[in-house]
Scaffold this active site. Structure first.
Site, PDB file in Angstrom:
ATOM      1  N   ASP A   1       0.788  -1.317   0.060  1.00 21.99           N
ATOM      2  CA  ASP A   1      -0.071   0.179   0.037  1.00 21.99           C
ATOM      3  C   ASP A   1       0.828   1.277  -0.041  1.00 21.99           C
ATOM      4  OD1 ASP A   1      -1.844  -1.988   0.648  1.00 21.99           O
ATOM      5  OD2 ASP A   1      -1.904  -1.615   2.451  1.00 21.99           O
TER       6      ASP A   1
ATOM      7  N   HIS B   1      -2.546  -1.463  -5.395  1.00 23.26           N
ATOM      8  CA  HIS B   1      -2.457  -0.586  -4.151  1.00 23.26           C
ATOM      9  C   HIS B   1      -1.348   0.629  -4.828  1.00 23.26           C
ATOM     10  CE1 HIS B   1      -4.203   0.759  -0.540  1.00 23.26           C
ATOM     11  NE2 HIS B   1      -3.496   1.910  -0.904  1.00 23.26           N
TER      12      HIS B   1
ATOM     13  N   GLU C   1     -10.793  -1.284  -4.430  1.00 25.18           N
ATOM     14  CA  GLU C   1      -9.999  -0.659  -3.238  1.00 25.18           C
ATOM     15  C   GLU C   1      -8.858   0.009  -3.637  1.00 25.18           C
ATOM     16  OE1 GLU C   1      -8.982  -4.076  -0.465  1.00 25.18           O
ATOM     17  OE2 GLU C   1      -7.144  -4.252  -1.721  1.00 25.18           O
TER      18      GLU C   1
ATOM     19  N   ARG D   1       5.069  -8.330   0.373  1.00 26.44           N
ATOM     20  CA  ARG D   1       4.836  -7.369  -0.690  1.00 26.44           C
ATOM     21  C   ARG D   1       5.979  -6.172  -0.511  1.00 26.44           C
ATOM     22  NH1 ARG D   1      -1.345  -6.491  -0.096  1.00 26.44           N
ATOM     23  NH2 ARG D   1      -0.776  -6.341   2.259  1.00 26.44           N
TER      24      ARG D   1
END
Ligand SMILES: *[C@@H]1O[C@H](CO)[C@@H](O)[C@H](O)[C@H]1NC(C)=O
Ligand SMILES: *[C@@H]1O[C@H](CO)[C@@H](O)[C@H](O)[C@H]1NC(C)=O
Ligand SMILES: *[C@@H]1O[C@H](CO)[C@@H](O)[C@H](O)[C@H]1NC(C)=O
Ligand SMILES: *[C@@H]1O[C@H](CO)[C@@H](O)[C@H](O)[C@H]1NC(C)=O
Length: 330
Positions: free
Chosen positions: A36, A269, A207, A299
């Site tokens: 993110d 993201h 999202e 990630r």
């Protein structure tokens, strides 16, 4: 060519090569807890935030390559039960009306993801690094005070909006609210649901919204499908109508715009940021090194330039291979 001439020639080539490389970087820029990601450039420094789950950290450096070993600070931890935990998706935004930097993030209670809500911190200084950060409030959605994550700021003229993700039945959708001020939202409207097959791999998800602007046009790029598994990718909405608080003003591209390639799996993201001159747009995103992937700290964070198709729409290209030299933003 004499041996001496050759040596001089080789030396010149070497120095030129080093100069070129000095203006390039390779991915990833953060190898673990790189999920993110969000980047903002301000007065000589890039500031990177990612999800570390238990706190909010900022990394800064004068170049993208420098972020790999940049200075890092933990700027926020919180023992307050309602927002102690699962700190996700922090983003740093300058709010000119308040004359302050804000960090928007999602957080909730320990042991469950079910109580996630939107929160904000306010910086004490007009400089990100010099700021101490104070809790500025929860962004309550008046007509829909339920699970909400991934708040980002969309600016149109002098009006600010928050775009975020929330469940509606079995679908995780995108919602928009006008901002009364940096910490107060108006009633929200759903602007995108995961209706297409590529938005429904593993779970029905929209999202991680990120606004991008070019040539007087506005888009929201978002992440679709389950972050675990094989389906995570980016899709895009364009603001084609005059009222952003109306679902019919947003047109979704029928195909995804960014998906697994070149050894980067489930890329998503993302965030966008402007180069030091303001002339170039770059994107930051996270990816997995394996497929199926996971939604955890494995990630890593990648960065690459955003280009524009001749019709003016964003061209994200494909995730670029990890050994590729990518030009530093100018
Ligand atoms: C930068 O950080 C990476 C990962 O933590 C580490 O392996 C590497 O040695 C560091 N590089 C320098 C120049 O310190
Ligand atoms: C940040 O703080 C340092 C040390 O107090 C100061 O020298 C510097 O001018 C400040 N920078 C900004 C942009 O406020
Ligand atoms: C933000 O707006 C809300 C709603 O109008 C108001 O109650 C609140 O006091 C405002 N906050 C600040 C810091 O001005
Ligand atoms: C950025 O764009 C402006 C206006 O087009 C131009 O004057 C300037 O030279 C550009 N800067 C760089 C670094 O490309």
């Amino acid at each position: 060519m004499t041996s001496k001439m050759f040596k001089i020639f080789a030396c010149i080539i070497f120095v030129a090569g080093q100069l070129l490389l000095a203006n390039a970087f390779t991915n990833p820029v953060k190898t673990t807890d790189g999920s993110d990601p969000f980047v903002v450039y301000h007065e000589g420094y890039y500031y990177l935030t990612t999800t570390t789950w238990s706190n909010i950290q900022i990394t800064r450096a004068t170049t993208i390559d420098g972020l790999k070993n940049g200075s890092r600070k933990t700027v926020w931890t919180d023992a307050t039960t309602s927002r102690c935990c699962n700190m996700w998706a922090p983003e740093i935004h300058w709010q000119s009306k308040e004359g302050a930097w804000y960090i928007y993030y999602s957080a909730g209670t320990s042991g469950t993801f079910d109580n996630q809500r939107l929160h904000a911190l306010r910086g004490s200084a007009t400089d990100i690094w010099n700021s101490t950060w104070n809790y500025a409030g929860r962004l309550v959605v008046p007509n829909r005070d339920v699970w909400s994550i991934d708040g980002t700021v969309l600016v149109l003229g002098s009006t600010r909006y928050m775009v975020f993700s929330s469940w509606d039945g079995a679908d995780q959708c995108l919602y928009i609210s006008q901002m009364n001020n940096a910490t107060s939202l108006g009633n929200t409207v759903k602007i995108s649901s995961p209706t297409l097959s590529w938005e429904r791999v593993g779970a029905n998800v929209n999202e991680g919204p990120a606004a991008v602007y070019h040539g007087g046009r506005t888009w929201i790029v978002f992440s679709a499908s389950n972050c675990a598994g094989t389906g995570y990718k980016l899709g895009m909405l364009e603001l084609t109508g005059s009222n952003p608080l109306s679902a019919s003003s947003w047109k979704k591209s029928s195909n995804p715009i960014f998906q697994s390639a070149n050894g980067n799996y489930q890329p998503g993201h993302n965030g966008f940021f402007l180069s030091p001159s303001g002339n170039e747009t770059y994107m930051v995103y996270h990816a997995n090194s394996v497929s199926p992937g996971t939604c955890d700290g494995k990630r890593y964070t990648n960065i690459q330039p955003l280009h524009w198709y001749t019709d003016g729409t964003p061209d994200t290209g494909s995730p670029r291979a990890l050994n590729e030299n990518i030009p530093e933003p100018k």
